[in-house]
Structure formats: structure tokens, C-alpha cells
Design a protein around this motif. Structure first.
Motif, PDB file in Angstrom:
ATOM      1  N   ALA A  23      11.289 -62.959 -27.451  1.00  0.00           N
ATOM      2  CA  ALA A  23      10.878 -63.524 -26.156  1.00  0.00           C
ATOM      3  C   ALA A  23       9.376 -63.355 -25.996  1.00  0.00           C
ATOM      4  N   LEU A  24       8.693 -64.453 -25.716  1.00  0.00           N
ATOM      5  CA  LEU A  24       7.263 -64.469 -25.428  1.00  0.00           C
ATOM      6  C   LEU A  24       7.095 -64.861 -23.968  1.00  0.00           C
ATOM      7  N   VAL A  50      10.667 -61.198 -12.724  1.00  0.00           N
ATOM      8  CA  VAL A  50      12.123 -61.348 -12.644  1.00  0.00           C
ATOM      9  C   VAL A  50      12.716 -61.595 -14.026  1.00  0.00           C
ATOM     10  N   LEU A  51      12.066 -62.408 -14.837  1.00  0.00           N
ATOM     11  CA  LEU A  51      12.589 -62.704 -16.161  1.00  0.00           C
ATOM     12  C   LEU A  51      12.530 -61.490 -17.075  1.00  0.00           C
ATOM     13  N   LEU A  52      11.580 -60.591 -16.859  1.00  0.00           N
ATOM     14  CA  LEU A  52      11.563 -59.351 -17.636  1.00  0.00           C
ATOM     15  C   LEU A  52      12.759 -58.472 -17.269  1.00  0.00           C
ATOM     16  N   HIS A  53      13.213 -58.519 -16.026  1.00  0.00           N
ATOM     17  CA  HIS A  53      14.455 -57.831 -15.670  1.00  0.00           C
ATOM     18  C   HIS A  53      15.634 -58.413 -16.451  1.00  0.00           C
ATOM     19  N   PHE A  96       7.521 -59.791 -26.035  1.00  0.00           N
ATOM     20  CA  PHE A  96       6.060 -59.787 -26.019  1.00  0.00           C
ATOM     21  C   PHE A  96       5.598 -60.428 -24.710  1.00  0.00           C
ATOM     22  N   THR A  97       4.525 -59.904 -24.164  1.00  0.00           N
ATOM     23  CA  THR A  97       3.876 -60.504 -23.006  1.00  0.00           C
ATOM     24  C   THR A  97       2.503 -61.011 -23.426  1.00  0.00           C
ATOM     25  N   ALA A 132       5.983 -51.069 -19.324  1.00  0.00           N
ATOM     26  CA  ALA A 132       5.497 -52.355 -19.827  1.00  0.00           C
ATOM     27  C   ALA A 132       4.278 -52.833 -19.054  1.00  0.00           C
ATOM     28  N   GLY A 133       4.268 -52.604 -17.732  1.00  0.00           N
ATOM     29  CA  GLY A 133       3.103 -52.987 -16.943  1.00  0.00           C
ATOM     30  C   GLY A 133       1.874 -52.173 -17.284  1.00  0.00           C
ATOM     31  N   ALA A 134       2.079 -50.881 -17.612  1.00  0.00           N
ATOM     32  CA  ALA A 134       0.940 -50.055 -18.013  1.00  0.00           C
ATOM     33  C   ALA A 134       0.417 -50.454 -19.387  1.00  0.00           C
TER      34      ALA A 134
END
Length: 419
Positions: free
Chosen positions: A231-232, A245-248, A267-268, A292-294
């Protein structure tokens, strides 16, 4: 039959009742707590005493926590249940939707909201109770024949239009979704009683035990092989609400056992590419997304899709795409970079993937057309083009991701592009 030592309860029976309620709250928060651990905790508290708070914390942690990822949830439930004298007011305040600009906002710690919901155990928030009581002088009549359930309405509601409370409900619904996939045909074989092919080696080996007489033919069938999911996810400013929301949803897919995927890689990207796979494997969703946000420092920034896809194709493609992976590209396609570079990287990504599915929230508009240069460069190189702005669209994705003939809206938009 072994005899168990007698259980000497503490003198204060209220402490035992509180320990039982505390164990129930931990169970609702996701910890594996049974009656055996509750009995061990009572014995441990009796042995260690109830005089020092730190000792009491570590005693209960040793009895109830069995995994490292459970420590955050345990710490939050313990703080709200035992240490904070106003924990009920604090939890009720956390359950209320936040109003920006009215009250001072405080960033919730990992697992804090889940601990609050576990301790409330379905209690209604003060706001709901206030809204549920209509004024005495007003009588409201509702035609229930034309209304739908709140959950059905939430399924089709756009993520961008949801309130804070509706987003929390949507995340709980996404945690129950799965993304099933069909196995990929493999050249390797596995033993099967009703297989079509004959296993000569196993047949001759068995015949050697009976003096060369073949009494039964051993058979094989193709061994199923499960593909990887890559997932990208675009985390730029225009995709902020949808990406969270999609990361949830991706976290639920990563932690769901038996879904069929061999491995799930996430991956983001915004202005740079970030691998958040190991963070999404954490069981606690709050801790996973906080980590993930950090890790990703380009939240709500610009978009360089071509450069990020080039970094993925160069550094990660051979590591995660070698088993016929299915790729989910989650982005709106609004890129200001070189369209030719973006088209080359999209073509390379499609060639290395077994199937490339593009999820674009802009498809929520009925009059959507491929006018942006980034969308025009990316669209010819995807296998399926689908919407991803609501729970219903993600349910449709789960139903069609294993269908090789599903192209979503690609055919219609390609016709508009050529016209």
C-alpha cells in the motif's frame, strides 16, 4: 489431581471487587485477561501489599500484561481507574466531539481513547444525553418508514463530511473489515489424496517398503501461494483526512489473521517516501499510527508523486514485489511535477506488480473528469481505478480486489480522456 493452595483474600472485599472491575476494563481494551490472572493478581496484591503505588502498578502489570504492545493500554487504564481522582469527568470529556477554537485541545496519548471507552463500557456521553432530551414545549414527529439506521448512513457518508464522533465510529467499523484475496497458482506441489498428478518419488519410496509392489499411487496438487499486499498512501494536505482513515483500514488488514496475504507492506509519501510497515504491525492502533506519524515528517505537506514512486521502484521494489504483489495506490493524483517522469514510474510500477489498483477519493464527485496532468499521466498505467471516500467504497474494494477483470472506472475515464 494436584491440589491448589488456598486463596486468602485481602481483608477489604472492596479491593477485590475493584480488581475484578479493573480486569474487565482491561479485557475490553484488548488485553487477554482471564479469571486465572485475576486470581493471580489478588494473590500478588496480598503478598506485596497496597501501600506503595509504584509497587501496586508493577504487581498488576506483571499479572495482566503478557505482550510489549499491551503496556500502553494497561498504563492508560490503570491511570484512569486507580490514580486519577476525576477519571470519570476526564473520560466523559474525551468522548465529546472536539470543537476547534472553543476549548483548548490536548493530543490524546496512544490507547487513551480506547481505555476511556473500555471504562465507560457503553455509557452515553453527556452530549448525547442532552441531545436525547427534547424540550418540553416542543413535540417532534419522525416518519420512521423513510429513515435508515445510523450505521447504514455512516457507510455511505464521505470521510471529509464526518464529525469527530462519526470518524471514531467509522474507524471501529473499518476495524471489522477484511480484504480477502485468492491464492496465486504455484509450480510447487503438495501431497493430496485426491490430486490429479502422480507423485512418482513418493510412490516408489512407498513401494520399496513392500518389496517393489506398488499398492497405492501417491498424488499431488499445486500448492497455493498467497501474494503480498503493498500500500502506497498519499499523506499530503489534500489527502489528510482520507489518509488517516485509510491507515486505520490498513492497520486492520495487517493485524487480521487468516486474511490470505503473505505480508502487508505500507508506505506513506508526500514530499518523500517513508516505510511504516513495522509500525502498522503493532496491535494497538493508536500506538501504531502515533509511531507512523512520528516516522513520516511530511504530513499535510506537498506532493511529489513521481519522485516518491521513483524512490520506491529504486529502493523497495525488489524487496517487496518479488512474489506477485498486489499494489494499492492511495492518492488523488494532484501532482505538479514532470508528467512524463510520473508516467514512466507508473509504468514501471505496473510492470512489477501483479495488479495495480488506484484508490482516488476524487471519484466521489459525479462529474469527475481526468483534467489534471498528474491524473492523465497515471490513469493509463493502472489495472483498476476505484473510489475510496467512504466505508461502502472500501467494502466494494474488498469484494473486487481478487477479480482480474475488474477495472472500476478506468474504462469510462479512458474513453473521456481519448475523447
Amino acid at each position: 489431581m494436584p491440589e491448589h493452595a488456598p486463596l486468602d483474600l485481602p481483608d477489604d472485599p472492596q479491593l477485590v471487587a475493584n480488581l475484578v472491575h479493573f480486569a474487565r476494563a482491561l479485557r475490553r481494551a484488548g488485553l487477554r485477561v482471564g479469571t486465572g490472572r485475576v486470581a493471580d493478581a489478588i494473590r500478588a496484591v496480598e503478598a506485596a501489599g497496597f501501600t506503595d503505588k509504584r509497587d501496586f502498578y508493577h504487581v498488576l502489570e506483571a499479572c495482566f500484561v503478557s505482550r510489549a504492545e499491551e503496556r500502553r493500554a494497561f498504563a492508560q487504564v490503570f491511570r484512569l481507574f486507580w490514580r486519577d481522582p476525576r477519571f470519570m469527568e476526564h473520560m466523559m470529556a474525551m468522548m465529546l466531539p472536539a470543537v476547534r477554537g472553543v476549548a483548548e485541545e490536548r493530543a490524546a496519548q496512544a490507547a487513551e481513547k480506547r481505555a476511556a471507552e473500555a471504562l465507560l463500557a457503553g455509557a452515553e456521553s453527556p452530549l448525547r444525553e442532552a441531545e436525547a432530551e427534547p424540550p418540553e414545549e416542543t413535540e417532534i414527529e419522525v416518519d420512521a418508514a423513510r429513515t435508515t439506521s445510523a450505521e447504514e448512513r455512516l457507510r455511505t457518508l464521505d470521510f471529509e463530511q464526518m464529525s469527530t464522533e462519526e470518524i471514531a465510529q467509522a474507524k471501529r467499523m473499518l476495524a471489522r473489515l477484511s480484504l480477502p484475496v485468492r491464492p496465486v497458482p504455484s509450480r510447487r506441489a503438495a501431497a493430496a489424496a485426491a490430486g490429479r498428478a502422480i507423485d512418482r518419488r513418493r510412490t516408489l519410496r512407498a513401494a520399496m517398503r513392500t518389496g517393489g509392489e506398488v499398492s497405492r499411487l501417491a498424488r499431488t496438487r499445486p500448492r497455493p501461494r498467497w501474494p503480498n499486499l503493498v500500500a502506497l498512501c498519499d499523506i499530503s494536505g489534500s489527502m489528510s483526512r482520507y489518509s488517516r482513515v485509510l491507515l486505520h483500514f490498513l492497520h486492520a488488514v495487517s493485524n487480521r489473521q487468516g486474511a490470505g496475504w503473505a505480508e502487508v507492506h505500507a508506505f506513506t509519501f508526500g514530499t518523500r517516501l517513508t516505510n511504516v510497515t513495522r509500525h502498522l504491525r503493532t496491535r494497538d492502533v493508536d500506538a501504531a499510527l502515533a509511531a507512523a506519524g512520528a516516522e513520516a515528517q511530511d504530513w499535510e505537506g506537498g506532493t511529489r508523486i513521481g519522485d516518491c514512486l521513483h524512490a520506491f521502484n529504486r529502493d523497495w521494489s525488489r524487496r517487496v514485489m518479488g512474489q506477485g504483489a498486489v499494489v494499492l495506490l492511495i492518492t488523488d493524483g494532484l501532482d505538479r511535477g514532470d508528467p512524463e517522469r510520473l508516467a514512466r514510474q507508473m509504468e514501471r510500477l505496473q510492470l512489477t506488480a501483479r495488479r495495480l489498483v488506484w484508490i482516488n477519493p476524487l471519484l466521489r464527485y459525479d462529474d469527475f473528469a481526468p483534467r489534471a496532468t498528474g491524473i492523465r499521466a497515471m490513469l493509463p498505467h493502472v489495472d483498476s481505478f476505484r473510489a475510496g471516500h467512504s466505508i461502502a467504497t472500501l467494502e466494494d474494494l474488498a469484494a473486487t480486489i481478487s477479480r482480474p477483470d475488474d477495472a472500476g472506472e478506468k474504462a469510462r475515464l479512458m474513453a473521456a480522456l481519448s475523447g
